[in-house]
Scaffold this active site. Structure first.
Site, PDB file in Angstrom:
ATOM      1  N   CYS A  44       0.799  -1.232   0.000  1.00 27.38           N
ATOM      2  CA  CYS A  44       0.000   0.000   0.000  1.00 27.38           C
ATOM      3  C   CYS A  44       0.831   1.280   0.000  1.00 27.38           C
ATOM      4  CB  CYS A  44      -0.940  -0.003   1.204  1.00 27.38           C
ATOM      5  SG  CYS A  44      -2.289  -1.203   1.074  1.00 27.38           S
ATOM      6  N   ILE A  45       1.628   1.486   1.034  1.00 29.28           N
ATOM      7  CA  ILE A  45       2.226   2.799   1.243  1.00 29.28           C
ATOM      8  C   ILE A  45       3.188   3.214   0.125  1.00 29.28           C
ATOM      9  CG2 ILE A  45       3.485   4.257   2.863  1.00 29.28           C
ATOM     10  CD1 ILE A  45       2.482   2.525   5.097  1.00 29.28           C
TER      11      ILE A  45
END
Length: 448
Positions: A279-280
Protein backbone atom coordinates in the site's frame (compact mmCIF):
# COMPACT_ATOMS: atom_id res chain seq x y z
CA UNK A 1 -35.40 7.55 4.57
CA UNK A 2 -36.87 4.27 3.36
CA UNK A 3 -35.21 2.53 0.40
CA UNK A 4 -37.25 0.91 -2.34
CA UNK A 5 -35.77 -2.44 -3.29
CA UNK A 6 -36.76 -4.48 -6.35
CA UNK A 7 -37.82 -8.08 -5.75
CA UNK A 8 -34.35 -9.49 -6.38
CA UNK A 9 -32.95 -6.81 -4.05
CA UNK A 10 -35.35 -7.81 -1.30
CA UNK A 11 -34.32 -11.44 -1.73
CA UNK A 12 -30.66 -10.53 -1.47
CA UNK A 13 -31.31 -8.33 1.56
CA UNK A 14 -33.07 -11.20 3.33
CA UNK A 15 -30.23 -13.61 2.57
CA UNK A 16 -27.67 -11.10 3.83
CA UNK A 17 -29.59 -10.47 7.05
CA UNK A 18 -29.88 -14.19 7.78
CA UNK A 19 -26.20 -14.86 6.91
CA UNK A 20 -27.28 -17.26 4.17
CA UNK A 21 -25.96 -15.15 1.28
CA UNK A 22 -22.97 -16.85 -0.30
CA UNK A 23 -19.91 -14.62 -0.16
CA UNK A 24 -17.57 -15.04 -3.13
CA UNK A 25 -14.11 -13.56 -2.54
CA UNK A 26 -11.71 -13.19 -5.46
CA UNK A 27 -8.04 -13.15 -4.44
CA UNK A 28 -6.88 -15.26 -1.52
CA UNK A 29 -3.90 -13.19 -0.47
CA UNK A 30 -3.21 -11.11 2.62
CA UNK A 31 -6.58 -9.36 2.31
CA UNK A 32 -8.87 -12.00 0.83
CA UNK A 33 -7.96 -14.91 3.09
CA UNK A 34 -8.58 -13.10 6.41
CA UNK A 35 -11.89 -11.85 4.98
CA UNK A 36 -12.90 -15.36 3.95
CA UNK A 37 -12.15 -16.68 7.43
CA UNK A 38 -13.98 -13.79 9.10
CA UNK A 39 -17.15 -14.34 7.07
CA UNK A 40 -16.97 -18.10 7.57
CA UNK A 41 -16.62 -17.68 11.32
CA UNK A 42 -19.63 -15.33 11.25
CA UNK A 43 -21.68 -18.20 9.82
CA UNK A 44 -21.74 -17.11 6.16
CA UNK A 45 -21.04 -19.62 3.37
CA UNK A 46 -17.86 -18.55 1.57
CA UNK A 47 -16.57 -19.37 -1.90
CA UNK A 48 -12.86 -18.54 -2.11
CA UNK A 49 -11.55 -17.92 -5.63
CA UNK A 50 -7.92 -17.71 -6.71
CA UNK A 51 -5.98 -18.51 -9.89
CA UNK A 52 -3.20 -20.11 -7.83
CA UNK A 53 -3.90 -23.86 -7.77
CA UNK A 54 -1.61 -24.36 -4.76
CA UNK A 55 -3.62 -21.90 -2.68
CA UNK A 56 -6.89 -23.56 -3.70
CA UNK A 57 -5.54 -26.99 -2.80
CA UNK A 58 -4.24 -25.77 0.55
CA UNK A 59 -7.52 -24.12 1.52
CA UNK A 60 -9.63 -27.13 0.58
CA UNK A 61 -7.31 -29.23 2.75
CA UNK A 62 -7.80 -26.81 5.63
CA UNK A 63 -4.27 -25.43 5.47
CA UNK A 64 -3.12 -21.82 5.64
CA UNK A 65 -0.22 -20.38 3.66
CA UNK A 66 -0.19 -17.04 5.50
CA UNK A 67 1.60 -16.96 8.81
CA UNK A 68 -0.87 -14.90 10.83
CA UNK A 69 -3.91 -16.94 9.69
CA UNK A 70 -3.67 -20.25 11.52
CA UNK A 71 -4.74 -23.67 10.23
CA UNK A 72 -7.03 -24.15 13.22
CA UNK A 73 -9.22 -21.31 11.94
CA UNK A 74 -9.49 -22.63 8.38
CA UNK A 75 -9.90 -26.38 8.92
CA UNK A 76 -13.14 -26.16 10.98
CA UNK A 77 -14.74 -23.95 8.31
CA UNK A 78 -13.85 -26.40 5.56
CA UNK A 79 -15.11 -29.34 7.61
CA UNK A 80 -18.39 -27.51 8.32
CA UNK A 81 -18.87 -26.72 4.63
CA UNK A 82 -18.71 -22.96 5.19
CA UNK A 83 -15.51 -22.46 3.19
CA UNK A 84 -14.62 -23.93 -0.17
CA UNK A 85 -12.00 -22.81 -2.67
CA UNK A 86 -11.86 -22.93 -6.45
CA UNK A 87 -9.98 -21.52 -9.43
CA UNK A 88 -13.10 -21.70 -11.61
CA UNK A 89 -14.43 -18.16 -12.06
CA UNK A 90 -17.60 -19.46 -13.70
CA UNK A 91 -18.68 -20.45 -10.20
CA UNK A 92 -19.12 -16.75 -9.47
CA UNK A 93 -22.69 -17.31 -10.60
CA UNK A 94 -23.24 -19.11 -7.26
CA UNK A 95 -22.27 -16.08 -5.19
CA UNK A 96 -24.79 -13.55 -3.91
CA UNK A 97 -22.05 -11.12 -2.87
CA UNK A 98 -18.71 -10.83 -4.68
CA UNK A 99 -15.73 -9.16 -3.03
CA UNK A 100 -12.71 -8.27 -5.19
CA UNK A 101 -9.34 -8.41 -3.41
CA UNK A 102 -6.83 -8.43 -6.25
CA UNK A 103 -3.49 -6.57 -6.60
CA UNK A 104 -3.34 -3.02 -7.94
CA UNK A 105 0.35 -2.46 -8.73
CA UNK A 106 2.10 0.38 -10.55
CA UNK A 107 3.62 0.28 -14.01
CA UNK A 108 7.31 1.05 -14.60
CA UNK A 109 6.23 4.66 -15.18
CA UNK A 110 4.51 4.87 -11.77
CA UNK A 111 1.03 4.79 -13.29
CA UNK A 112 -1.90 2.66 -12.06
CA UNK A 113 -1.98 -0.89 -13.39
CA UNK A 114 -5.61 -2.01 -13.19
CA UNK A 115 -5.03 -5.18 -15.21
CA UNK A 116 -6.20 -7.45 -12.39
CA UNK A 117 -9.24 -5.33 -11.52
CA UNK A 118 -10.33 -5.14 -15.14
CA UNK A 119 -9.78 -8.85 -15.82
CA UNK A 120 -11.67 -9.79 -12.67
CA UNK A 121 -14.55 -7.46 -13.51
CA UNK A 122 -14.81 -8.97 -17.00
CA UNK A 123 -14.91 -12.44 -15.45
CA UNK A 124 -17.72 -11.34 -13.13
CA UNK A 125 -19.62 -9.86 -16.08
CA UNK A 126 -19.69 -13.26 -17.80
CA UNK A 127 -21.89 -14.72 -15.07
CA UNK A 128 -23.45 -11.54 -13.65
CA UNK A 129 -27.12 -11.94 -12.77
CA UNK A 130 -29.82 -9.83 -11.22
CA UNK A 131 -29.58 -9.54 -7.47
CA UNK A 132 -25.82 -9.85 -7.12
CA UNK A 133 -23.77 -7.35 -5.10
CA UNK A 134 -20.21 -6.60 -6.26
CA UNK A 135 -17.77 -4.83 -3.92
CA UNK A 136 -14.26 -3.74 -4.80
CA UNK A 137 -11.77 -3.79 -1.90
CA UNK A 138 -8.51 -3.30 -3.81
CA UNK A 139 -6.83 0.05 -3.20
CA UNK A 140 -7.17 2.34 -6.19
CA UNK A 141 -7.69 5.93 -7.31
CA UNK A 142 -11.01 7.76 -6.77
CA UNK A 143 -13.36 6.95 -9.64
CA UNK A 144 -12.29 3.38 -10.39
CA UNK A 145 -15.52 1.71 -9.30
CA UNK A 146 -17.71 4.07 -11.31
CA UNK A 147 -15.46 4.74 -14.31
CA UNK A 148 -13.79 1.36 -14.84
CA UNK A 149 -15.89 -1.37 -13.25
CA UNK A 150 -19.44 -0.11 -13.77
CA UNK A 151 -19.22 0.18 -17.60
CA UNK A 152 -17.82 -3.35 -17.86
CA UNK A 153 -20.59 -4.78 -15.69
CA UNK A 154 -23.30 -2.76 -17.44
CA UNK A 155 -22.11 -4.01 -20.83
CA UNK A 156 -24.15 -7.10 -19.94
CA UNK A 157 -27.35 -5.07 -20.30
CA UNK A 158 -27.90 -4.99 -16.54
CA UNK A 159 -27.99 -1.68 -14.66
CA UNK A 160 -26.08 -0.87 -11.48
CA UNK A 161 -28.29 0.10 -8.57
CA UNK A 162 -31.38 -1.66 -9.88
CA UNK A 163 -30.47 -4.98 -11.53
CA UNK A 164 -27.19 -5.57 -9.70
CA UNK A 165 -25.50 -3.61 -6.92
CA UNK A 166 -22.04 -2.06 -6.79
CA UNK A 167 -19.97 -0.62 -3.94
CA UNK A 168 -16.45 0.07 -2.73
CA UNK A 169 -15.02 -0.75 0.69
CA UNK A 170 -11.27 -0.30 1.15
CA UNK A 171 -9.25 -3.06 2.76
CA UNK A 172 -7.61 -2.00 6.01
CA UNK A 173 -5.47 -5.02 6.81
CA UNK A 174 -2.38 -4.65 8.96
CA UNK A 175 -0.73 -8.10 8.75
CA UNK A 176 0.92 -9.22 11.95
CA UNK A 177 -0.76 -6.60 14.14
CA UNK A 178 -2.27 -8.55 17.06
CA UNK A 179 -4.24 -5.53 18.26
CA UNK A 180 -6.20 -4.99 15.04
CA UNK A 181 -7.36 -8.03 13.12
CA UNK A 182 -9.87 -7.95 10.25
CA UNK A 183 -12.87 -8.15 12.58
CA UNK A 184 -11.67 -5.33 14.84
CA UNK A 185 -11.23 -2.61 12.21
CA UNK A 186 -14.19 -0.40 11.19
CA UNK A 187 -15.27 -0.80 7.57
CA UNK A 188 -15.73 2.24 5.33
CA UNK A 189 -18.39 1.66 2.65
CA UNK A 190 -19.35 3.87 -0.28
CA UNK A 191 -21.68 3.42 -3.24
CA UNK A 192 -23.28 5.65 -5.84
CA UNK A 193 -26.84 4.62 -4.98
CA UNK A 194 -28.57 4.08 -1.66
CA UNK A 195 -29.63 0.50 -2.34
CA UNK A 196 -26.08 -0.68 -3.05
CA UNK A 197 -24.77 1.20 -0.03
CA UNK A 198 -27.38 -0.27 2.30
CA UNK A 199 -26.77 -3.83 1.10
CA UNK A 200 -22.97 -3.50 1.36
CA UNK A 201 -23.21 -2.08 4.87
CA UNK A 202 -25.40 -5.03 5.88
CA UNK A 203 -22.82 -7.47 4.54
CA UNK A 204 -19.96 -6.06 6.60
CA UNK A 205 -22.00 -5.77 9.78
CA UNK A 206 -21.62 -9.55 10.08
CA UNK A 207 -17.87 -9.26 10.68
CA UNK A 208 -16.96 -5.81 12.06
CA UNK A 209 -18.09 -3.84 15.12
CA UNK A 210 -18.57 -0.61 13.18
CA UNK A 211 -19.37 0.40 9.61
CA UNK A 212 -18.76 3.91 8.31
CA UNK A 213 -20.98 5.00 5.42
CA UNK A 214 -19.74 7.67 3.02
CA UNK A 215 -21.61 9.38 0.21
CA UNK A 216 -20.09 7.68 -2.85
CA UNK A 217 -17.72 4.99 -4.05
CA UNK A 218 -15.20 7.68 -5.04
CA UNK A 219 -15.27 9.08 -1.50
CA UNK A 220 -14.53 5.64 -0.06
CA UNK A 221 -11.69 5.23 -2.56
CA UNK A 222 -10.34 8.62 -1.46
CA UNK A 223 -10.47 7.55 2.20
CA UNK A 224 -8.05 4.70 1.57
CA UNK A 225 -5.71 6.86 -0.49
CA UNK A 226 -5.74 9.53 2.25
CA UNK A 227 -4.89 7.01 4.97
CA UNK A 228 -1.83 5.78 3.10
CA UNK A 229 -0.70 9.21 1.88
CA UNK A 230 -0.79 10.31 5.54
CA UNK A 231 1.54 7.48 6.51
CA UNK A 232 3.87 7.92 3.53
CA UNK A 233 4.29 11.65 4.15
CA UNK A 234 4.93 11.25 7.87
CA UNK A 235 7.44 8.45 7.30
CA UNK A 236 9.22 10.70 4.80
CA UNK A 237 9.31 13.44 7.42
CA UNK A 238 11.00 11.27 10.04
CA UNK A 239 13.39 9.86 7.43
CA UNK A 240 14.46 13.40 6.62
CA UNK A 241 14.71 14.25 10.31
CA UNK A 242 16.91 11.17 10.76
CA UNK A 243 19.39 12.52 8.22
CA UNK A 244 19.39 15.98 9.80
CA UNK A 245 19.66 14.82 13.40
CA UNK A 246 22.34 12.24 12.57
CA UNK A 247 24.45 15.03 11.09
CA UNK A 248 23.97 16.88 14.40
CA UNK A 249 24.93 13.74 16.39
CA UNK A 250 21.39 13.52 17.80
CA UNK A 251 19.58 10.17 18.16
CA UNK A 252 16.34 10.49 16.18
CA UNK A 253 14.79 7.49 17.96
CA UNK A 254 15.41 9.11 21.35
CA UNK A 255 13.85 12.31 20.02
CA UNK A 256 10.72 10.47 18.83
CA UNK A 257 10.35 8.48 22.05
CA UNK A 258 10.49 11.70 24.08
CA UNK A 259 8.18 13.60 21.72
CA UNK A 260 5.48 10.93 21.91
CA UNK A 261 5.11 11.58 25.64
CA UNK A 262 3.09 14.63 24.62
CA UNK A 263 -0.56 13.53 24.95
CA UNK A 264 -1.78 15.71 22.07
CA UNK A 265 -0.55 17.13 18.77
CA UNK A 266 2.02 14.42 18.03
CA UNK A 267 1.83 10.92 16.57
CA UNK A 268 5.01 8.83 16.43
CA UNK A 269 6.33 7.55 13.10
CA UNK A 270 9.70 5.87 12.76
CA UNK A 271 12.44 6.02 10.11
CA UNK A 272 13.66 3.01 8.19
CA UNK A 273 15.50 1.78 5.09
CA UNK A 274 12.62 2.62 2.75
CA UNK A 275 8.94 1.86 2.34
CA UNK A 276 7.52 -1.63 1.93
CA UNK A 277 4.22 -3.45 1.64
CA UNK A 278 1.64 -3.26 -1.08
CA UNK A 279 0.00 0.00 0.00
CA UNK A 280 2.23 2.80 1.24
CA UNK A 281 4.89 2.76 -1.51
CA UNK A 282 2.20 2.58 -4.22
CA UNK A 283 -1.04 4.31 -3.25
CA UNK A 284 0.21 7.93 -3.24
CA UNK A 285 1.17 7.58 -6.91
CA UNK A 286 -2.40 6.51 -7.74
CA UNK A 287 -3.58 9.88 -6.48
CA UNK A 288 -0.74 11.70 -8.23
CA UNK A 289 -1.75 10.13 -11.53
CA UNK A 290 -5.47 10.87 -11.09
CA UNK A 291 -4.83 14.46 -9.93
CA UNK A 292 -3.25 15.30 -13.29
CA UNK A 293 -6.64 14.67 -14.94
CA UNK A 294 -7.94 17.64 -12.93
CA UNK A 295 -4.85 19.80 -13.56
CA UNK A 296 -3.84 19.45 -9.92
CA UNK A 297 -0.29 18.93 -8.70
CA UNK A 298 0.78 16.73 -5.80
CA UNK A 299 4.09 18.38 -5.00
CA UNK A 300 4.07 17.50 -1.30
CA UNK A 301 3.21 13.85 -1.95
CA UNK A 302 5.80 13.50 -4.72
CA UNK A 303 8.51 15.02 -2.52
CA UNK A 304 7.67 12.54 0.24
CA UNK A 305 7.85 9.72 -2.28
CA UNK A 306 11.28 10.85 -3.43
CA UNK A 307 12.62 11.07 0.13
CA UNK A 308 11.40 7.55 0.92
CA UNK A 309 12.70 6.18 -2.38
CA UNK A 310 16.15 7.61 -1.62
CA UNK A 311 16.51 5.82 1.72
CA UNK A 312 17.94 2.51 0.39
CA UNK A 313 20.75 4.44 -1.35
CA UNK A 314 21.48 6.26 1.92
CA UNK A 315 21.70 2.95 3.80
CA UNK A 316 24.08 1.46 1.23
CA UNK A 317 26.28 4.55 1.42
CA UNK A 318 26.51 4.24 5.21
CA UNK A 319 27.31 0.53 4.88
CA UNK A 320 30.01 1.13 2.23
CA UNK A 321 31.57 4.10 4.02
CA UNK A 322 31.70 2.26 7.35
CA UNK A 323 33.28 -0.83 5.80
CA UNK A 324 35.81 1.38 4.07
CA UNK A 325 36.63 3.29 7.25
CA UNK A 326 37.02 0.14 9.35
CA UNK A 327 38.65 -2.26 6.90
CA UNK A 328 39.70 -0.16 3.95
CA UNK A 329 37.88 -2.44 1.53
CA UNK A 330 34.44 -0.86 0.99
CA UNK A 331 31.75 -3.11 -0.44
CA UNK A 332 33.64 -4.77 -3.28
CA UNK A 333 34.25 -8.37 -2.34
CA UNK A 334 32.47 -8.02 1.00
CA UNK A 335 30.02 -10.58 2.35
CA UNK A 336 26.88 -8.93 3.71
CA UNK A 337 24.02 -10.55 5.61
CA UNK A 338 20.58 -8.96 5.34
CA UNK A 339 18.77 -9.44 8.63
CA UNK A 340 15.13 -9.72 7.57
CA UNK A 341 13.61 -9.42 4.10
CA UNK A 342 9.92 -9.08 5.05
CA UNK A 343 8.64 -5.54 4.58
CA UNK A 344 7.69 -5.26 8.26
CA UNK A 345 8.39 -7.08 11.49
CA UNK A 346 6.85 -10.45 12.37
CA UNK A 347 5.24 -11.17 8.97
CA UNK A 348 6.19 -13.29 5.96
CA UNK A 349 5.19 -10.66 3.37
CA UNK A 350 8.00 -9.43 1.09
CA UNK A 351 5.91 -7.25 -1.24
CA UNK A 352 7.80 -4.03 -2.08
CA UNK A 353 10.24 -4.78 0.73
CA UNK A 354 13.17 -2.34 0.79
CA UNK A 355 15.40 -5.27 1.79
CA UNK A 356 15.14 -6.65 -1.74
CA UNK A 357 16.26 -3.36 -3.25
CA UNK A 358 19.09 -3.19 -0.72
CA UNK A 359 20.31 -6.66 -1.69
CA UNK A 360 20.38 -5.71 -5.36
CA UNK A 361 22.20 -2.44 -4.68
CA UNK A 362 24.77 -4.16 -2.47
CA UNK A 363 25.50 -6.79 -5.10
CA UNK A 364 25.72 -4.11 -7.80
CA UNK A 365 28.62 -2.68 -5.76
CA UNK A 366 30.53 -5.97 -5.99
CA UNK A 367 29.50 -7.56 -2.70
CA UNK A 368 27.48 -10.72 -2.04
CA UNK A 369 24.24 -10.53 -0.06
CA UNK A 370 22.66 -13.41 1.85
CA UNK A 371 19.66 -13.10 4.14
CA UNK A 372 18.30 -14.50 7.37
CA UNK A 373 14.60 -14.24 8.11
CA UNK A 374 12.70 -16.50 10.53
CA UNK A 375 9.45 -15.81 8.68
CA UNK A 376 10.63 -16.05 5.05
CA UNK A 377 12.24 -19.31 3.99
CA UNK A 378 12.61 -18.36 0.33
CA UNK A 379 12.23 -15.31 -1.90
CA UNK A 380 9.61 -16.17 -4.50
CA UNK A 381 7.55 -14.46 -7.18
CA UNK A 382 9.14 -11.02 -7.25
CA UNK A 383 8.66 -9.54 -10.70
CA UNK A 384 10.76 -6.49 -9.85
CA UNK A 385 13.70 -8.49 -8.43
CA UNK A 386 14.07 -11.61 -10.61
CA UNK A 387 17.74 -12.13 -9.70
CA UNK A 388 16.72 -12.74 -6.09
CA UNK A 389 14.02 -15.33 -6.76
CA UNK A 390 14.50 -18.75 -5.13
CA UNK A 391 17.17 -17.59 -2.72
CA UNK A 392 16.72 -19.18 0.69
CA UNK A 393 17.39 -17.96 4.19
CA UNK A 394 20.66 -19.03 5.76
CA UNK A 395 20.44 -20.88 9.11
CA UNK A 396 21.00 -19.01 12.36
CA UNK A 397 24.24 -20.94 12.81
CA UNK A 398 25.61 -19.16 9.72
CA UNK A 399 24.67 -15.83 11.28
CA UNK A 400 26.73 -16.65 14.36
CA UNK A 401 29.87 -18.09 12.79
CA UNK A 402 31.39 -14.74 11.82
CA UNK A 403 31.61 -15.36 8.09
CA UNK A 404 30.05 -11.99 7.19
CA UNK A 405 31.87 -8.69 6.96
CA UNK A 406 28.68 -6.84 7.90
CA UNK A 407 25.12 -7.51 9.03
CA UNK A 408 22.44 -5.08 7.82
CA UNK A 409 19.25 -5.06 9.91
CA UNK A 410 16.48 -4.23 7.45
CA UNK A 411 13.56 -5.79 9.37
CA UNK A 412 13.31 -5.70 13.15
CA UNK A 413 11.62 -9.03 13.80
CA UNK A 414 10.88 -9.95 17.40
CA UNK A 415 12.43 -13.16 18.66
CA UNK A 416 15.90 -12.37 17.30
CA UNK A 417 18.74 -12.55 19.83
CA UNK A 418 20.27 -9.20 18.94
CA UNK A 419 22.89 -9.49 21.69
CA UNK A 420 24.15 -12.75 20.19
CA UNK A 421 23.97 -11.23 16.72
CA UNK A 422 26.13 -8.26 17.69
CA UNK A 423 28.58 -10.44 19.61
CA UNK A 424 29.12 -12.62 16.53
CA UNK A 425 29.26 -9.86 13.92
CA UNK A 426 32.15 -7.71 12.79
CA UNK A 427 29.83 -4.80 11.95
CA UNK A 428 26.06 -4.26 12.38
CA UNK A 429 24.29 -1.54 10.40
CA UNK A 430 20.93 -1.05 12.11
CA UNK A 431 18.21 0.76 10.12
CA UNK A 432 15.44 0.08 12.65
CA UNK A 433 17.07 0.74 16.05
CA UNK A 434 16.45 -2.94 16.80
CA UNK A 435 19.63 -3.23 18.85
CA UNK A 436 18.89 -0.07 20.80
CA UNK A 437 15.40 -1.26 21.69
CA UNK A 438 16.89 -4.60 22.77
CA UNK A 439 19.29 -2.76 25.06
CA UNK A 440 22.36 -3.87 23.09
CA UNK A 441 25.20 -1.32 23.07
CA UNK A 442 28.42 -1.83 21.11
CA UNK A 443 30.85 0.13 18.99
CA UNK A 444 30.15 -2.49 16.30
CA UNK A 445 26.69 -0.95 15.78
CA UNK A 446 26.15 1.86 13.29
CA UNK A 447 22.69 3.30 12.69
CA UNK A 448 21.58 4.17 9.17
Amino acid sequence: MSIELPAHGLKLQARIQTASAKIGIIGMGYVGLPLAVAFGEAGCPVLALDSDAEKVEALNAGRSYIKHVQNDRIAPLVEAGRLGATADLERLAEADVILICVPTPLTRHLEPDLEYVEATTKAIAKTLRKGQLVILESTTYPGTTREVMQPILESTGLTAGSDFFLAYSPEREDPGNPSFSTTQIPKVVGADDLVSADLALAVYRHIVPQTVAVSSAATAEAVKITENVFRAVNIALVNELKLIFTAMDIDVWEVIDAAKSKPFGFMPFYPGPGLGGHCIPIDPFYLTWKAREYNQHTRFIELAGQINADMPAHVVRVLADTLDARSGRGLRGARVLMMGVAYKKNVDDIRESPALRLMEMIEARGATADFFDPHVTQINGTREHPTLNYRSTVPWEAVKDGRYDAVLIATDHDGIDYAELVASAALVVDTRNACGRAGVVSDKIVRA
